[in-house]
Design a protein around this motif. Structure first.
Motif, PDB file in Angstrom:
ATOM      1  N   LEU A  54      25.713  -3.672  -8.276  1.00 53.77           N
ATOM      2  CA  LEU A  54      24.749  -4.606  -7.699  1.00 53.77           C
ATOM      3  C   LEU A  54      24.599  -4.340  -6.214  1.00 53.77           C
ATOM      4  O   LEU A  54      25.590  -4.244  -5.478  1.00 53.77           O
ATOM      5  CB  LEU A  54      25.242  -6.034  -7.924  1.00 53.77           C
ATOM      6  N   ILE A  55      23.342  -4.233  -5.737  1.00 53.88           N
ATOM      7  CA  ILE A  55      23.109  -4.040  -4.305  1.00 53.88           C
ATOM      8  C   ILE A  55      22.209  -5.127  -3.718  1.00 53.88           C
ATOM      9  O   ILE A  55      22.137  -5.260  -2.487  1.00 53.88           O
ATOM     10  CB  ILE A  55      22.518  -2.648  -3.995  1.00 53.88           C
ATOM     11  N   ALA A  56      21.515  -5.896  -4.562  1.00 60.62           N
ATOM     12  CA  ALA A  56      20.644  -6.953  -4.034  1.00 60.62           C
ATOM     13  C   ALA A  56      20.467  -8.035  -5.081  1.00 60.62           C
ATOM     14  O   ALA A  56      20.466  -7.763  -6.287  1.00 60.62           O
ATOM     15  CB  ALA A  56      19.288  -6.390  -3.620  1.00 60.62           C
ATOM     16  N   THR A  57      20.310  -9.265  -4.617  1.00 56.49           N
ATOM     17  CA  THR A  57      19.999 -10.403  -5.476  1.00 56.49           C
ATOM     18  C   THR A  57      18.604 -10.916  -5.106  1.00 56.49           C
ATOM     19  O   THR A  57      17.834 -10.218  -4.450  1.00 56.49           O
ATOM     20  CB  THR A  57      21.074 -11.495  -5.324  1.00 56.49           C
ATOM     21  N   ASP A  58      18.277 -12.142  -5.532  1.00 55.22           N
ATOM     22  CA  ASP A  58      16.930 -12.675  -5.316  1.00 55.22           C
ATOM     23  C   ASP A  58      16.429 -12.485  -3.885  1.00 55.22           C
ATOM     24  O   ASP A  58      15.296 -12.063  -3.659  1.00 55.22           O
ATOM     25  CB  ASP A  58      16.898 -14.191  -5.586  1.00 55.22           C
TER      26      ASP A  58
ATOM     27  N   ARG B 106      16.140 -12.143  -9.955  1.00 54.80           N
ATOM     28  CA  ARG B 106      15.965 -10.712  -9.758  1.00 54.80           C
ATOM     29  C   ARG B 106      17.277 -10.093  -9.304  1.00 54.80           C
ATOM     30  O   ARG B 106      18.154 -10.789  -8.782  1.00 54.80           O
ATOM     31  CB  ARG B 106      14.911 -10.419  -8.682  1.00 54.80           C
ATOM     32  N   ALA B 107      17.410  -8.798  -9.498  1.00 58.45           N
ATOM     33  CA  ALA B 107      18.597  -8.081  -9.051  1.00 58.45           C
ATOM     34  C   ALA B 107      18.275  -6.599  -8.974  1.00 58.45           C
ATOM     35  O   ALA B 107      17.544  -6.061  -9.814  1.00 58.45           O
ATOM     36  CB  ALA B 107      19.778  -8.316  -9.984  1.00 58.45           C
ATOM     37  N   ASP B 108      18.824  -5.930  -7.950  1.00 53.84           N
ATOM     38  CA  ASP B 108      18.759  -4.474  -7.843  1.00 53.84           C
ATOM     39  C   ASP B 108      20.145  -3.911  -8.109  1.00 53.84           C
ATOM     40  O   ASP B 108      21.145  -4.411  -7.549  1.00 53.84           O
ATOM     41  CB  ASP B 108      18.341  -4.045  -6.439  1.00 53.84           C
TER      42      ASP B 108
END
Length: 506
Positions: free
Chosen positions: A270-274, A294-296
């Motif tokens: 995981l590198i980003a959330t909403d 959302r998630a990256d």
């Protein structure tokens, strides 16, 4: 024509608690005007170039776009089903801008019902012709939306969808919802910049979204469509050079469906959330996304396997216990399959959503970034508020969803706050379903769940509050005065009353 919500009696509620039925039919979807796509038990052929999403990017500091909402058709296994689209496309156009850009959208409503636009997750004014969810765009009407992305806006994956109260679930289930991407600091990190980027729009479709024969019981659970698609396709396959990092940018644009994602037995990062980047990559074995989240993530391409499947593992959105569904003890699960489907039966099996195939001989892969972007620590709150989510009976309406014992009233202000103020909000779920809580305009950080501190800081605008759970979040109200909203992002629940208004005062 309006599609009225049938009422749910107490007897029907007891029937609902006994279980629901549903199934996923795995067939291939394609849009109008696109080349035929074949999906059989032994072969899947897709034209990924023709299925590619249209992209509208800002130029010289301006993103100028024309969007038209209209009724369309989608071919599913040779059957034409009704859907709604933006610009006649699914996926709808992806909008891309940068901090400081001006955004100008000429929106036209070609539906026979009212609608509007909400820019989910963007930190922009909730008033005027910006992210104003009180606006009504009547059938045949038009509306110019115009705003500036703040200079300090984080990079991230956001999206646009309708938010005209009473019609939201109906229109999102029909297919309305597109990506709004802010490019910025996260994209400039070398390892992230070099990764192969793939957007993943998670969306289910019903055979006929206009069919309300399931009645209020289906809406209580939150309606799900039979056809589970990724970017409008069933089980697409993506090819990635072996050894490269893959950046998957997940968006759950469904009305009510949850996605419990995994890559077979392979870890991802995981590198980003909403609300944008986290501080360091976090290794995960699965990722649960409720509607609106959302998630990256980054995926290594040097694990030696020729391919890996993106799967959706079973997840139950409610449990039976203490005479109602909650996370407490008692009679056990109400059913592990997802609730609220339009037909068929439940399944305990993981569903394959997509396949990632690796080209070339295995080589030493690119390294993960060690650091991403710092997540600021919010100061101690000046006030703590409590919001109890539940359900009940309302005269003339049947079963409704409640926040602090009230259903939504657009003329009522539920909370008043001062700009610059930091507050803690406790979201208490005393109901029988999991509820994803969404706050417009300002992101927040999750501080604790049932009194246990959250492991890592991250910016969010949707947080899942499971049945029987209490989640404490912390937010700062900043920059923009005006009235905005908070609500459950199972959109059937929002339309049935689970929403409130917060007024931010200068």
């Amino acid at each position: 024509m309006r599609y009225p919500l049938p009422r749910l009696s107490r007897r029907q509620l007891l029937t609902l608690m006994a279980g629901t039925t549903g199934a996923v039919l795995l067939t291939q979807c394609r849009g109008q005007g696109r080349s035929p796509v074949t999906n059989t038990e032994t072969d899947t052929v897709t034209d990924t170039e023709l299925m590619a999403q249209a992209v509208e990017r800002s130029a010289d500091g301006l993103l100028q776009v024309r969007l038209e909402a209209a009724a369309s058709q989608l071919n599913v296994a040779g059957q034409e089903i009704p859907i709604f689209t933006y610009n006649g496309q699914f996926p709808p156009p992806r909008l891309e801008a940068s901090p400081g850009d001006r955004v100008r959208i000429e929106f036209h409503n070609r539906l026979d019902e009212p609608t509007n636009l909400h820019f989910h997750g963007l930190h922009i004014p909730p008033t005027g012709n910006a992210d104003n969810t009180f606006l009504e765009v009547a059938p045949g009407g038009s509306q110019r939306y115009e705003f500036t992305i703040p200079e300090d806006h984080p990079a991230g994956t956001f999206f646009y969808h309708p938010h005209y109260h009473g019609w939201v679930a109906h229109q999102v289930l029909a297919g309305l919802g597109g990506l709004f991407v802010i490019r910025g600091d996260l994209d400039e990190i070398q390892e992230v910049q070099q990764a192969t980027e793939q957007f993943v729009i998670l969306k289910d479709f019903a055979t006929d979204f206009r069919d309300v024969s399931g009645g209020h019981m289906a809406m209580m659970a939150g309606r799900e469509g039979e056809f589970v698609t990724v970017n409008g396709e069933i089980r697409p396959s993506w090819r990635v050079p072996n050894g490269e990092l893959l950046r998957l940018r997940f968006v759950n644009t469904s009305n009510a469906r949850f996605y419990n994602l995994a890559l077979d037995d392979r870890p991802f990062y995981l590198i980003a959330t909403d609300g944008g980047a986290i501080a360091q990559p976090r290794e995960l074995s699965e990722l649960l996304l409720s509607p609106g989240e959302r998630a990256d993530v980054l995926v290594r391409g040097d694990e030696g396997a020729a391919s890996v499947n993106l799967v959706n593992r079973p997840y139950s959105r409610g449990r039976m216990g203490g005479g109602m569904m909650g996370n407490g003890g008692g009679m056990g699960r109400m059913g592990r399959g997802r609730m609220g489907r339009m037909g068929g039966r439940e399944s305990d099996e993981a569903e394959v959503l997509a396949t990632i195939s690796y080209d070339g001989d295995p080589v030493s892969g690119r390294s993960l970034p060690r650091q991403l972007r710092p997540v600021d620590t919010l100061p101690e709150p000046s006030q703590t508020r409590r919001f109890v989510f539940n359900h009940g009976m309302a005269r003339g309406q049947g079963m409704v969803f409640l926040i602090n014992g009230k259903t939504f009233d657009g003329d009522r202000t539920d909370v008043q706050v001062q700009l610059g103020q930091v507050e803690d909000w406790e979201i208490v779920n005393e109901g029988m379903f999991d509820h994803p809580f969404h706050l417009h305009t300002n992101p927040f950080q999750v501080m604790s769940r049932n009194g246990q501190p959250e492991r890592d800081r991250a910016w969010k605008d949707v947080v899942l509050v499971k049945a029987g759970e209490t989640v404490r979040l912390r937010t700062r109200f900043q920059d923009f005065p005006g009235r905005t909203m908070y609500h459950c992002h199972i959109l059937d629940h929002e339309d049935q009353g689970m929403m409130g208004i917060v007024e931010m005062q200068a």
